[in-house]
Design a protein around this motif. Structure first.
Motif, mmCIF file in Angstrom:
data_model
loop_
_atom_site.group_PDB
_atom_site.id
_atom_site.type_symbol
_atom_site.label_atom_id
_atom_site.label_comp_id
_atom_site.label_asym_id
_atom_site.label_seq_id
_atom_site.Cartn_x
_atom_site.Cartn_y
_atom_site.Cartn_z
ATOM 1 N N LYS A 6 19.859 -12.361 -16.002
ATOM 2 C CA LYS A 6 20.995 -12.800 -15.456
ATOM 3 C C LYS A 6 21.716 -11.793 -14.697
ATOM 4 O O LYS A 6 22.249 -12.254 -13.633
ATOM 5 C CB LYS A 6 21.712 -13.151 -16.651
ATOM 6 N N THR A 7 21.466 -10.539 -14.764
ATOM 7 C CA THR A 7 22.176 -9.383 -14.354
ATOM 8 C C THR A 7 21.381 -9.197 -12.694
ATOM 9 O O THR A 7 22.365 -9.215 -11.719
ATOM 10 C CB THR A 7 21.889 -8.140 -14.816
ATOM 11 N N LEU A 8 20.169 -9.387 -12.532
ATOM 12 C CA LEU A 8 19.411 -9.612 -11.368
ATOM 13 C C LEU A 8 19.947 -10.508 -10.672
ATOM 14 O O LEU A 8 20.258 -10.416 -9.319
ATOM 15 C CB LEU A 8 18.234 -9.583 -11.482
ATOM 16 N N GLU A 114 18.412 -2.056 -6.132
ATOM 17 C CA GLU A 114 17.187 -1.328 -6.243
ATOM 18 C C GLU A 114 17.339 -0.340 -7.420
ATOM 19 O O GLU A 114 16.106 -0.522 -8.218
ATOM 20 C CB GLU A 114 17.278 -0.355 -5.038
ATOM 21 N N LYS A 115 18.540 -0.050 -7.924
ATOM 22 C CA LYS A 115 18.645 0.567 -8.878
ATOM 23 C C LYS A 115 18.113 -0.337 -10.208
ATOM 24 O O LYS A 115 17.529 0.096 -11.370
ATOM 25 C CB LYS A 115 19.866 1.516 -9.332
ATOM 26 N N ALA A 116 18.825 -1.464 -10.364
ATOM 27 C CA ALA A 116 18.681 -2.370 -11.328
ATOM 28 C C ALA A 116 17.148 -2.922 -11.452
ATOM 29 O O ALA A 116 16.538 -3.112 -12.504
ATOM 30 C CB ALA A 116 19.415 -3.684 -10.867
ATOM 31 N N VAL A 117 16.477 -3.138 -10.002
ATOM 32 C CA VAL A 117 15.173 -3.370 -10.317
ATOM 33 C C VAL A 117 14.187 -2.409 -11.033
ATOM 34 O O VAL A 117 13.400 -2.661 -11.719
ATOM 35 C CB VAL A 117 14.596 -3.961 -8.723
ATOM 36 N N LEU A 118 14.700 -1.146 -10.222
ATOM 37 C CA LEU A 118 13.915 0.150 -11.026
ATOM 38 C C LEU A 118 13.876 -0.117 -12.412
ATOM 39 O O LEU A 118 13.197 0.251 -13.312
ATOM 40 C CB LEU A 118 14.185 1.317 -10.384
ATOM 41 N N ALA A 119 15.148 -0.099 -13.003
ATOM 42 C CA ALA A 119 15.654 -0.016 -14.245
ATOM 43 C C ALA A 119 14.715 -1.168 -15.256
ATOM 44 O O ALA A 119 14.325 -0.968 -16.272
ATOM 45 C CB ALA A 119 17.066 -0.070 -14.588
ATOM 46 N N TYR A 120 14.830 -2.331 -14.469
ATOM 47 C CA TYR A 120 14.294 -3.593 -15.001
ATOM 48 C C TYR A 120 12.573 -3.303 -15.216
ATOM 49 O O TYR A 120 12.211 -3.464 -16.300
ATOM 50 C CB TYR A 120 14.569 -4.667 -14.238
ATOM 51 N N ASP A 121 12.148 -2.734 -14.150
ATOM 52 C CA ASP A 121 10.617 -2.727 -14.231
ATOM 53 C C ASP A 121 10.374 -1.474 -15.108
ATOM 54 O O ASP A 121 9.108 -1.622 -16.053
ATOM 55 C CB ASP A 121 9.994 -2.015 -12.686
#
Length: 144
Positions: A6-8, A114-121
């Motif tokens: 949901k955040t993404l 980009e930071k959110a995707v990295l954190a998610y990964d």
């Protein structure tokens, strides 16, 4: 608690909105430039009209006082035109600043994504590693 997905999605919507705003703002300078060109064309036409009027007055033998009145009127029109042109230039500058601010906001949002995707990964990988070490999970997936 808000899920990572949901955040993404929320971040994606914000980026799409910001890009739309940047796109709209990017069109403003071209519209303002066109408007300034129109004003300059009108100014040239007005100056041509003033010149024709002066020539007509001179040809008709009018006194210098008549021409002075025309000159004063022309000066007023030119001053009004210059004021309008200055206002339009200021507006164009403000729009340019808005475009710059929107571009900065877009770049900031891209970094957030980009930071959110990295954190998610990273979280997904950690979760996967943890699950692969969990005997109960391994039993469940081998049952299927």
């Amino acid at each position: 608690m808000v899920s990572g997905l949901k955040t993404l999605h929320s971040i994606d919507r914000a980026i799409i909105k910001a890009r739309g705003q940047v796109s709209g703002a990017a069109k403003l300078p071209a519209r303002i430039s066109g408007a300034l060109m129109d004003v300059r064309r009108e100014q040239a036409a007005a100056l041509g009209s003033i010149a024709r009027l002066r020539l007509e007055l001179i040809g008709a033998g009018h006194a210098e006082d008549d021409l002075g009145y025309v000159d004063r009127q022309a000066a007023k029109l030119l001053a009004a035109h210059a004021d309008q042109e200055a206002r339009m230039a200021l507006q164009a500058q403000k729009y340019g600043e808005q475009v710059s601010a929107l571009e900065t906001a877009r770049r900031t949002q891209e970094m957030v994504v980009e930071k959110a995707v990295l954190a998610y990964d990273k979280a997904a990988l950690a979760c996967q590693k943890k699950l692969l070490k969990d005997a109960g999970y391994l039993d469940k997936i081998t049952e299927v």
